[in-house]
Design a protein around this motif. Structure first.
Motif, PDB file in Angstrom:
ATOM      1  N   GLY A  12      27.861  -6.920  -0.734  1.00 32.39           N
ATOM      2  CA  GLY A  12      26.581  -7.393  -0.239  1.00 32.39           C
ATOM      3  C   GLY A  12      25.540  -7.632  -1.307  1.00 32.39           C
ATOM      4  N   GLY A  13      25.850  -7.362  -2.565  1.00 35.75           N
ATOM      5  CA  GLY A  13      24.879  -7.580  -3.626  1.00 35.75           C
ATOM      6  C   GLY A  13      25.494  -7.431  -4.994  1.00 35.75           C
ATOM      7  N   PRO A  14      24.861  -7.994  -6.015  1.00 34.08           N
ATOM      8  CA  PRO A  14      25.410  -7.930  -7.377  1.00 34.08           C
ATOM      9  C   PRO A  14      25.338  -6.542  -7.997  1.00 34.08           C
ATOM     10  N   GLU A  52      27.666  -0.912   6.769  1.00 31.36           N
ATOM     11  CA  GLU A  52      27.319   0.406   7.295  1.00 31.36           C
ATOM     12  C   GLU A  52      26.001   0.373   8.070  1.00 31.36           C
ATOM     13  N   GLY A  53      25.044  -0.426   7.605  1.00 27.92           N
ATOM     14  CA  GLY A  53      23.709  -0.400   8.211  1.00 27.92           C
ATOM     15  C   GLY A  53      23.270  -1.646   8.945  1.00 27.92           C
ATOM     16  N   PHE A  54      23.982  -2.775   8.788  1.00 27.84           N
ATOM     17  CA  PHE A  54      23.670  -4.034   9.460  1.00 27.84           C
ATOM     18  C   PHE A  54      22.193  -4.403   9.268  1.00 27.84           C
ATOM     19  N   PRO A  55      21.799  -4.849   8.041  1.00 26.74           N
ATOM     20  CA  PRO A  55      20.389  -5.110   7.743  1.00 26.74           C
ATOM     21  C   PRO A  55      19.882  -6.500   8.137  1.00 26.74           C
ATOM     22  N   TRP A  56      20.722  -7.336   8.716  1.00 27.27           N
ATOM     23  CA  TRP A  56      20.357  -8.737   8.909  1.00 27.27           C
ATOM     24  C   TRP A  56      19.378  -8.934  10.066  1.00 27.27           C
ATOM     25  N   THR A  57      18.520  -9.938   9.909  1.00 24.62           N
ATOM     26  CA  THR A  57      17.572 -10.317  10.951  1.00 24.62           C
ATOM     27  C   THR A  57      17.519 -11.841  11.028  1.00 24.62           C
ATOM     28  N   ALA A  75      19.152  -9.265  14.456  1.00 17.28           N
ATOM     29  CA  ALA A  75      18.657  -7.910  14.692  1.00 17.28           C
ATOM     30  C   ALA A  75      19.017  -7.424  16.093  1.00 17.28           C
ATOM     31  N   GLY A  76      19.129  -8.357  17.035  1.00 12.28           N
ATOM     32  CA  GLY A  76      19.491  -7.980  18.389  1.00 12.28           C
ATOM     33  C   GLY A  76      20.922  -7.513  18.527  1.00 12.28           C
ATOM     34  N   TYR A  95      26.530  -3.366  17.310  1.00 11.33           N
ATOM     35  CA  TYR A  95      27.433  -3.279  16.154  1.00 11.33           C
ATOM     36  C   TYR A  95      27.592  -1.837  15.689  1.00 11.33           C
ATOM     37  N   LEU A  96      26.480  -1.129  15.527  1.00 16.89           N
ATOM     38  CA  LEU A  96      26.545   0.255  15.045  1.00 16.89           C
ATOM     39  C   LEU A  96      27.285   1.149  16.026  1.00 16.89           C
TER      40      LEU A  96
END
Length: 298
Positions: free
Chosen positions: A111-113, A223-228, A248-249, A254-255
């Protein structure tokens, strides 16, 4: 003389394979160095069988019996009582451990560099654990291949693990027929695909005396599903996708599904006499390796 089209195709394929192998092996020194540093944090030792026999570690004192020689008597311990005692050592033997690392396309996600792909972290953990076990005198191999002992095996495993490519599809699973009686297995995967293969594997394992560990490796985003907002979710293979206007909905559902999947894996492992753990790629790999070693030594 002109080469035939078949010869040219074969030459191109060979060149492609060489190029791919060279690119992959470029990461090999870094992987080995990281795994060696990580393995050095764990104190290795052969795993005892919890019975008396040849070995270096003390197991128990027992009253001397007929047939014990005078050399076997522990005179210092015997001097503290009216009886004579023998100092038993714990039998030790090389045990065989098998490693399996999921090669599904999803394991290539990061998810990130600032953090590794799941596959890279799983490879690091697998190789570091192999080094620790090999230093303890145990035999280690990739699942489905011979388990061997010694430093040469560590080098062999490093090359096999580093050069193993991800598959074209999203799913990857070991088959029950790869298991061998009385071995210990370490399975590293994100376990985000259909978990039916876990049931089949553990059912077979229970029947032939195979024990082991399931380790779920996830990216913090998973693990945290940060998308909106509007997000297009797509598997790395491109086989599945979902276009959401309100990411976000989806978070709570998902969790809940992730927690349900994890609880199922944990319970299934417990029923089979296995262990289940989970690790995210922003955590220290030393914590996961220490846990591996503790549960395998238990």
């Amino acid at each position: 003389m002109n080469r035939s089209a078949t010869d040219l195709d074969a030459h191109r394929r060979a060149a492609g394979l060489r190029s791919g192998a060279q690119a992959a092996s470029g990461h090999l020194p870094a992987l080995i160095l990281s795994a060696e540093r990580l393995a050095a944090m764990i104190a290795p030792g052969a795993h005892g069988l919890r019975r008396s026999g040849p070995g270096e570690d003390f197991w128990q004192y027992r009253p001397a019996s007929q047939g014990d020689s005078a050399r076997a008597i522990d005179w210092r311990r015997s001097a503290r009582s009216d009886a004579q005692f023998v100092r038993d050592r714990e039998a030790q033997t090389a045990q065989a451990a098998g490693l399996w690392i999921s090669a599904g396309q999803g394991m290539g996600y990061s998810g990130g560099p600032d953090r590794p792909a799941k596959a890279d972290r799983a490879r690091l953990l697998a190789l570091a654990l192999a080094m620790v076990l090999l230093r303890g005198g145990e035999k280690v191999g990739l699942l489905g291949q011979p388990a061997r002992a010694g430093r040469v095996q560590a080098d062999r495993l490093a090359e096999q693990i580093a050069l193993a490519p991800l598959k074209d599809g999203d799913n990857d699973a070991p088959t029950p027929d790869m298991l061998r009686p009385n071995q210990r297995l370490v399975i590293l995967s994100d376990f985000l695909d259909d978990p039916a293969w876990v049931d089949a594997l553990l059912s077979r394992a229970t029947g032939i005396g195979v024990t082991g560990v399931l380790m779920q490796v996830l990216d913090p985003d998973e693990e945290g599903f940060p998308w909106t907002g509007a997000v297009l979710f797509r598997s790395l293979s491109g086989a599945t996708h979902h276009d959401s206007r309100d990411a976000a909905g989806l978070r709570d559902a998902y969790l809940a599904r992730l927690a349900e999947r994890r609880d199922r894996l944990r319970q299934r492992a417990l029923d089979a006499g296995w262990h289940f753990g989970h690790h995210t790629t922003d955590q220290s790999p030393a914590v996961a390796l220490s846990w591996f070693y503790q549960v395998l030594a238990g």
